[in-house]
Each structure stands twice: as C-alpha cells, then as structure tokens.
Design a protein around this motif. Sequence first.
Motif, mmCIF file in Angstrom:
data_model
loop_
_atom_site.group_PDB
_atom_site.id
_atom_site.type_symbol
_atom_site.label_atom_id
_atom_site.label_comp_id
_atom_site.label_asym_id
_atom_site.label_seq_id
_atom_site.Cartn_x
_atom_site.Cartn_y
_atom_site.Cartn_z
ATOM 1 N N TYR A 306 22.394 62.279 7.482
ATOM 2 C CA TYR A 306 21.025 62.198 6.968
ATOM 3 C C TYR A 306 20.024 61.584 7.948
ATOM 4 C CZ TYR A 306 21.704 63.663 2.107
ATOM 5 O OH TYR A 306 21.922 64.402 0.957
ATOM 6 N N SER A 307 20.445 61.209 9.163
ATOM 7 C CA SER A 307 19.535 60.484 10.047
ATOM 8 C C SER A 307 18.967 61.322 11.181
ATOM 9 C CB SER A 307 20.251 59.261 10.640
ATOM 10 O OG SER A 307 20.403 58.249 9.667
ATOM 11 N N ILE A 308 19.636 62.368 11.591
ATOM 12 C CA ILE A 308 19.175 63.179 12.707
ATOM 13 C C ILE A 308 17.876 63.894 12.325
ATOM 14 C CG2 ILE A 308 20.580 65.187 12.019
ATOM 15 C CD1 ILE A 308 20.206 64.129 15.653
ATOM 16 N N LYS A 309 16.918 63.902 13.249
ATOM 17 C CA LYS A 309 15.653 64.576 12.970
ATOM 18 C C LYS A 309 15.073 65.138 14.259
ATOM 19 C CE LYS A 309 12.947 60.273 13.187
ATOM 20 N NZ LYS A 309 12.049 59.362 12.429
ATOM 21 N N LEU A 310 14.123 66.042 14.120
ATOM 22 C CA LEU A 310 13.476 66.678 15.253
ATOM 23 C C LEU A 310 12.503 65.699 15.918
ATOM 24 C CD1 LEU A 310 12.926 69.458 16.762
ATOM 25 C CD2 LEU A 310 11.008 69.717 15.169
ATOM 26 N N VAL A 311 12.450 65.726 17.247
ATOM 27 C CA VAL A 311 11.419 64.974 17.963
ATOM 28 C C VAL A 311 10.095 65.705 17.779
ATOM 29 C CG1 VAL A 311 10.603 64.182 20.212
ATOM 30 C CG2 VAL A 311 13.039 64.041 19.648
ATOM 31 N N MET A 312 9.152 65.061 17.111
ATOM 32 C CA MET A 312 7.879 65.712 16.786
ATOM 33 C C MET A 312 6.713 65.179 17.614
ATOM 34 S SD MET A 312 8.269 65.954 12.646
ATOM 35 C CE MET A 312 9.799 66.480 11.874
ATOM 36 N N GLU A 313 6.926 64.050 18.309
ATOM 37 C CA GLU A 313 5.866 63.490 19.156
ATOM 38 C C GLU A 313 6.473 63.064 20.491
ATOM 39 O OE1 GLU A 313 3.924 60.305 17.161
ATOM 40 O OE2 GLU A 313 2.988 61.573 15.644
ATOM 41 N N TRP A 314 5.710 63.265 21.544
ATOM 42 C CA TRP A 314 6.172 62.857 22.874
ATOM 43 C C TRP A 314 4.960 62.390 23.682
ATOM 44 C CZ3 TRP A 314 11.083 62.277 24.413
ATOM 45 C CH2 TRP A 314 11.302 62.011 25.764
ATOM 46 N N PRO A 315 5.093 61.321 24.400
ATOM 47 C CA PRO A 315 6.296 60.493 24.579
ATOM 48 C C PRO A 315 6.600 59.648 23.348
ATOM 49 C CG PRO A 315 4.440 59.532 25.738
ATOM 50 C CD PRO A 315 3.979 60.856 25.247
ATOM 51 N N LEU A 316 7.842 59.187 23.274
ATOM 52 C CA LEU A 316 8.253 58.341 22.168
ATOM 53 C C LEU A 316 7.500 57.014 22.240
ATOM 54 C CD1 LEU A 316 12.127 58.921 22.400
ATOM 55 C CD2 LEU A 316 10.496 60.072 20.884
ATOM 56 N N LYS A 317 7.119 56.516 21.069
ATOM 57 C CA LYS A 317 6.317 55.301 21.038
ATOM 58 C C LYS A 317 6.556 54.544 19.746
ATOM 59 C CE LYS A 317 1.522 53.843 21.887
ATOM 60 N NZ LYS A 317 0.119 54.333 22.124
ATOM 61 N N SER A 318 6.622 53.229 19.837
ATOM 62 C CA SER A 318 6.807 52.383 18.661
ATOM 63 C C SER A 318 5.498 52.236 17.911
ATOM 64 C CB SER A 318 7.314 50.998 19.076
ATOM 65 O OG SER A 318 7.288 50.105 17.981
ATOM 66 N N GLY A 319 5.599 52.081 16.588
ATOM 67 C CA GLY A 319 4.417 51.843 15.769
ATOM 68 C C GLY A 319 4.231 50.388 15.435
ATOM 69 N N LEU A 320 5.054 49.513 16.008
ATOM 70 C CA LEU A 320 4.974 48.081 15.721
ATOM 71 C C LEU A 320 3.905 47.410 16.580
ATOM 72 C CD1 LEU A 320 8.811 47.295 15.559
ATOM 73 C CD2 LEU A 320 7.252 47.657 13.641
ATOM 74 N N ALA A 321 3.461 46.244 16.131
ATOM 75 C CA ALA A 321 2.381 45.528 16.806
ATOM 76 C C ALA A 321 2.809 45.103 18.206
ATOM 77 C CB ALA A 321 1.979 44.301 15.995
ATOM 78 N N PRO A 322 2.104 45.548 19.262
ATOM 79 C CA PRO A 322 2.486 45.190 20.635
ATOM 80 C C PRO A 322 2.414 43.698 20.921
ATOM 81 C CG PRO A 322 0.963 47.048 20.613
ATOM 82 C CD PRO A 322 0.982 46.483 19.223
ATOM 83 N N ASP A 323 1.480 42.991 20.278
ATOM 84 C CA ASP A 323 1.334 41.568 20.551
ATOM 85 C C ASP A 323 2.501 40.761 20.010
ATOM 86 O OD1 ASP A 323 0.515 42.243 17.975
ATOM 87 O OD2 ASP A 323 -0.798 40.491 17.801
ATOM 88 N N VAL A 324 3.272 41.370 19.096
ATOM 89 C CA VAL A 324 4.441 40.688 18.542
ATOM 90 C C VAL A 324 5.734 41.208 19.163
ATOM 91 C CG1 VAL A 324 5.769 40.202 16.446
ATOM 92 C CG2 VAL A 324 3.256 40.287 16.353
ATOM 93 N N TYR A 325 5.817 42.517 19.319
ATOM 94 C CA TYR A 325 7.089 43.125 19.707
ATOM 95 C C TYR A 325 7.112 43.678 21.122
ATOM 96 C CZ TYR A 325 7.917 42.668 14.742
ATOM 97 O OH TYR A 325 8.071 42.145 13.481
ATOM 98 N N GLY A 326 6.018 43.555 21.840
ATOM 99 C CA GLY A 326 5.995 43.997 23.226
ATOM 100 C C GLY A 326 5.478 45.412 23.367
ATOM 101 N N PRO A 327 5.406 45.900 24.598
ATOM 102 C CA PRO A 327 4.861 47.242 24.858
ATOM 103 C C PRO A 327 5.529 48.304 23.996
ATOM 104 C CG PRO A 327 5.250 46.070 26.912
ATOM 105 C CD PRO A 327 5.825 45.217 25.824
ATOM 106 N N PRO A 328 4.728 49.186 23.385
ATOM 107 C CA PRO A 328 5.299 50.153 22.442
ATOM 108 C C PRO A 328 5.923 51.377 23.102
ATOM 109 C CG PRO A 328 2.927 50.413 22.535
ATOM 110 C CD PRO A 328 3.257 49.228 23.407
ATOM 111 N N GLU A 329 5.625 51.622 24.383
ATOM 112 C CA GLU A 329 6.113 52.829 25.032
ATOM 113 C C GLU A 329 7.628 52.785 25.208
ATOM 114 O OE1 GLU A 329 1.941 52.106 25.807
ATOM 115 O OE2 GLU A 329 3.720 50.888 26.261
#
Length: 791
Positions: A306-329
Amino acid sequence: MANWIIDTGLEKKPIGRYAHRVGQKDGEAIYESNFEIPGDFGEIGAVLVQNELRNEMYLKYIVLNGLPSGPIAFNCGSWVESKFDNPEKRIFFSNKSCLPLQTPRGLKGMREKELASLRGNGEGERKTSDRIYDYGVYNDLGNPDSKSELGRPVLGGSKNFPYPRRCRTGRPRSKTDPHSETRSGTFYVPRDEEFSEVKEASFITKTADSVLHALIPSLETSLLDSNLGFPLFSDIDQLYKEGITIPKLKNQGLLRRVLPRLVKAVSEAKDDIVKFDSPAMFQRDKFSWFRDEEFSRQTLAGVNPYSIKLVMEWPLKSGLAPDVYGPPESAITTELVEREIKGFMTVDEALEQKKLFIIDYHDLLLPYVSKVRQIEGTTLYGSRALFFLTPDCTLKPLAIELTRPPMDGKPQWKQVFTPSLEATGCWLWRFAKAHFLAHDSGYHELVSHWLRTHCATEPYIIATNRQLSAMHPIYKLLHPHFRYTMQINALARQALINADGIIETSFSPSKYSMELSSVAYDQLWRFDKEALPADLINRGIAVEDPTAPHGLKLLIEDYPFANDGLILWDALKQWVADYVNYYYKDASMVQSDPELQAWWTEIRTKGHEDKKDEPWWPVLKTPEDLIGIITTIVWVASAHDSAVNFGQYAFAGYFPNRPTIARTNMPSEDPTREGWKRFLDNPEFELLVCFPSQIQATKVMAILDVLSNHSPDEEYLGEHMEPAWGEEPVIKEAFERFSAKLKELGVIIDSRNADDSLKNRGGAGVVPYELLKPFSEAGVTGKGVPYSISI
C-alpha cells in the motif's frame, strides 16, 4: 415467548411457554417448547426470550415448526443474560429483512426499543454481560498510575491527536492523569462481540493468549540481556533448526497443545525449547533478502503493497518547515538518478513516461527523529526509497535517502545510498535498506494494518449496532464483516499497541508508535480513498480508462496485489450492488430510510468525529452512493486486512528480510575513527548489531506467527451464506454468483502464479502471491480471504 403479526401490523396477545431441554447434538443443548397458535394469529415476526437459568446462555437459533406456511427461523447468535441479572426479555426478530418504513406497527416499537437498549445512556462502567455500543477515545493505552514514563497522550478528541473512536468502557480515570482511563479490570466489548466458545477454544485464540502471557515472559527470562543481538547470521538460522532453550513453562500442557509449532518438549529435561517454523521465504531462498530484486518485488507482492506510489513532482522536496528541519531539497538529484538508470533514459523522460516510483516516509518520520533518538537502543531517520520501472514490469531500486534534522547542535545530515558493486558502498546500501525496511515495517503495522483496517473499522461496527436494527437488510449484509473485530482490537490495546507493549518495545517509533499512527490518520486517511480503485488512482498507480478491465489502467502492469485485488473488488461490488438494488429501488428509498441515514451520519460525526467536517465524505442519497460506501467498508474489513495480515510471518518471520527496528545509526553518519574501523573490519557484525535484539526479534516472530494463521472456525468470503440471505431467492442467487466469481479468481491466481512472464509473482525461490486467493482451497490449505478482521 411472544409473537406479532407482520402482514396486518396488529399485535396479538402474547403466547408464552417454557422450553425444556430434550437432548444434545454436536455438543449443543436442544430445547423444545409447544405452542398452540390460533389460525388467525398471522405471520410471526419476533420472539421474546427470558433465560430462567442462573447463568447466561448462548442462544444460537430458534425454529418454529408446524406452521401452515412452513418453518420460521430466527438466527439469534447471541448471549442471553439470566433473568436474575436482567429481568428484561430479549427480542429476536425473524430472518426476514425489513426496512424501517415497511415495518408493521406491531414490530415498530420492539425495533426501536431494541436499538435503544444497544445504545445505552453513555454513563457508568460497562460490565462483561452488557450489550452496549458507545464511543470512546483511545485514553487507555498508557498506564501512568503504574509508572510515570508509561503515560501516553489521549488519541482522539483533539486537534493535536485526531483518531477514530473505540468502544467506550467507562472505567475509572487515572489518578495521575485525569484525561486517561485506568487499565484495571476487563477490556470491555459488547457481549456478542466476544469470541464464540469455538473460537475461544481454538488454536489461534489460545495461542495468542499463550504467546502474550506465557511464552514471551519466558523468552525475556531466558534472554537476560535485552540488548543482546545475534552474534552471527547462523545463530538466526538456529531459531528454526534447534530453537531457543527457555525455562520450564508454567502451563506446559496447554502450551504444547496450542503451540505445537513453537514449543517442543525436551524429554526428561528441566527446560523447554522454542523452535520456530521456517518462514516461507526462508524455506524457498534464505538468501533472497540480500537481493535488490526481491526488495523491490515485495513492494508489489509483499506484506505492505500500500505504500508504493508514482513520483508526481520533481525534484523531490520536503514540505516541512526549513527553519526547524533543515533544507527541504532532497539529496536525490537528477544526475544521480540518470547515473543509476545508466543512460536508459533521462529523468524528464522517466517522469513523462511514468517510470519513477517512490515509497516516501520522509516527512512523516522526520519530526520524530530527535525524540526517538533520546530512547536508548533505537534510532530513526526520515526516509524515502526511489524505484525505476523496467521494461519487464519489475522495479529497480535506484536510491535510499536517509535524513536527520538539525539536533544536538549539529546541522541537518542527509545522505543518499545506491546499489553498489564496490565493497564499502555495497555494505552501506545494505545498512540503508535495513533502516528503510524498519521504517516500512513500522508504517505497515501501524498504518496500513492497524489504522486503516482494525482501528478505522471499529466505528463502523459501533454505528451499525446502534443505528441499524437487526431486521435491517444492511445490518444483515454487514454483520459477517464485523465478526470478532472488536474483541481483537481490545486484545491489541491490552498487549500489542499499549505502552511498553510488543509494538513499542520492538518497532522503530518505540513509545511514539501510536502517536505516529494518529499523525498518519490526520494527514493521510480519507474514507473516499480507502476503496481499492480510488487508492490506486490516489497513489498514481492507475488511471481511469473505460476501455481497460475494471475501468482502470495499471501503470505497473504486473502488480500482484492490484491485479488480484481489482477482480476481488469488482466481485464484492457486484454482490453489494445486487443486494442493495433489491431493497432500494430508487433514491427516495435511500433518503427516506431513517436508520440508514442515522447510521451514515453517526459514522462521520461520531465514529470519525475528528474528521466530521471534511468535504470528502461521500453523500448518501442514492443506491449507487450506498453501494460505494458499503463496498469500501467490506473491502477494508476483508481483502485489505487479508493482504496486510496473513503474509506477515511468511515475509517477516525471517527478520533480516523485514527488521522491525534499527538500533544503531548508519556507519557513515558522523563516524568516529573507531566506529568506522569497526564497520570496515566486520560489517556483518555491525549489521547484526543494528538489527533487532534477540528478545525483540523472537517476540515479534512469535506474535507474527500467531497473527498469520487462520482460525479453525474462520468464515471466508463467498463460502458461507448468512441464513437471512437464503430467505430471499433473489439474494440467494446473487450470493451464488458471487461465490462462483471467487472460485474463478482462485483459478486465475493459480494461473498467474504459474506464468513465467510475470516476474513479480514467481521464479526460483519466490513466494507466490496468494494473499487474496479466495476460499477455494480453504479446507485444505487454510487459505482464503476472511469476511472480517478476526485475528
């Protein structure tokens, strides 16, 4: 006993008689009673029963013989309290289904009274004999009165931790945390939701109890060092060949009868031996876990498809806050991917042709990394794994990215690992796979399995019993899909998902496991995406195509879970459609059914109250709406659960294939001179240290062995026809068509597994995909798709 006329709706004077025991058949007592019924009494629609015995009794069925119109059956299947404990008479309706607005006046009051008794008043502590269905939050997973560190947040009823509701128990509040409920006494479920006597006496039930309360404590005693790992891979093999010597078990006789696969008696010795059966993948190819091809194949035909999915956006990027979790790229770059594809195509071409797929736990896990790392004996990363779809429909792993957020004064750390032929790179790749698979194991158990099947289904059960009369045709359709689920869930709260239980002590998220499932519920769970076609489309695995089978075109054509699942989905939907359309001829009948509308409203606003305002909930206005809702519910309770449950021991019983926890960081994360040298000198030993400890591995193996087995009294899709269904010729014929379709699916699955061109289904040493195989061989192999979440 009392009887009412259905055809005129006029209530006659009750006719009562005592029933006397006249014999026994197949271990069941038979009672008889004689009635003199006037010729003008009319059609009998209900029976009132009072238990004159001192103890409760299980009433299986009642048959009224000698009537001019033939026998009338009442499929009771319920416990009846003694009149000395509850003087109220129990109401049992005949097997004939009846919509609320079609109910004769003589039965309307009884119909409403029975529903009211099942709802209760929401007050007081429930006792074992109660049949009350009400909602509560998950506030009994922790045990702060025992130890402060065993306190856990309440799941459900807050914005921070939204969650489905469980059955309310009403136990006293904790002394140290007024928001939590004590874990003292029984984990109440309504009396009729408990295991039957057959189930209670069965292998599976006693095995589960024995593993949790006898075997696991013995393992913990014998393995005194809870941090001790396996020194050699050959020591893991000995679990299946020679076993583990443990202290003499207290209830040896029972354990040897119900645990014949695990507990082996040692003649004239003071100790016992626990010896595990060889899991299917270990039997077929004990080295398959090393192969990247098998790693990829199991994303499509393993225990968590149930976890495999299509890559729909590129480049891959985190949606978490950069000031807390670091660079999103992401560190997975275009250049890296094209290097791994080896010039086959560019990344742009791969994206355009929909050849890149991903399993992404990065943003879900990253907020928990620093908290989990404060717990001794475990670690965590945000993670994602990228795959490329090859021309033969197999997936090639390209990269695994592991990320640590800024913490302890250190900046964000992230690294990408790829398959390598060079020695050091090859071993780092194996470590990365171990970490990623530990994350996948946790997500599988907590989200794909517990949250999306067990947990999400309990509100459906509660609402069905509170709002749909036992006379209601939709109640009769859903009832077999809810068998034993509430009892299984209560057992899980007792010893599996509770504070310091099996999951917390042996899976990567540790004490944050259930909290993580709440976050997944908040971010990921949607009822309208739980249907198989909607799930596949949502993950980008399929696109709508009216010309394709099932109306969907799979982007991964050889996807065993989806290939088999879509046939099963269509069969289920057709059966549900035939059933629903028989009772609801048009939209007005759906909209004017007060019980049905109250049922769906309560599921949304009470059972899943924390998501009640979401705009994606399906409306219930037409028969088509009802067909979609019910098919989704029965799919989740049967096929979805079967797909993520019954293969657990086959794939995870040899834990190097699916470790549940990673205990040490990657060797390349801030390495010390000494640590890096240990890795270079003996990478195999360092990997074993990273794997679960001996006690963690054996505890999980023991419980997965239990969960992967079918109960002797299991009821499989299409195999068993409910008595009420047989009362209506049209419904009976529809069920027979459904059953025949499932038999066809069994033949199709055998054919697919024998097809050499389907690389994800077979090959040398490969475990064939049979997790959605229907009941055709159930009597022989114990395989099949159960109606309900029953283990």
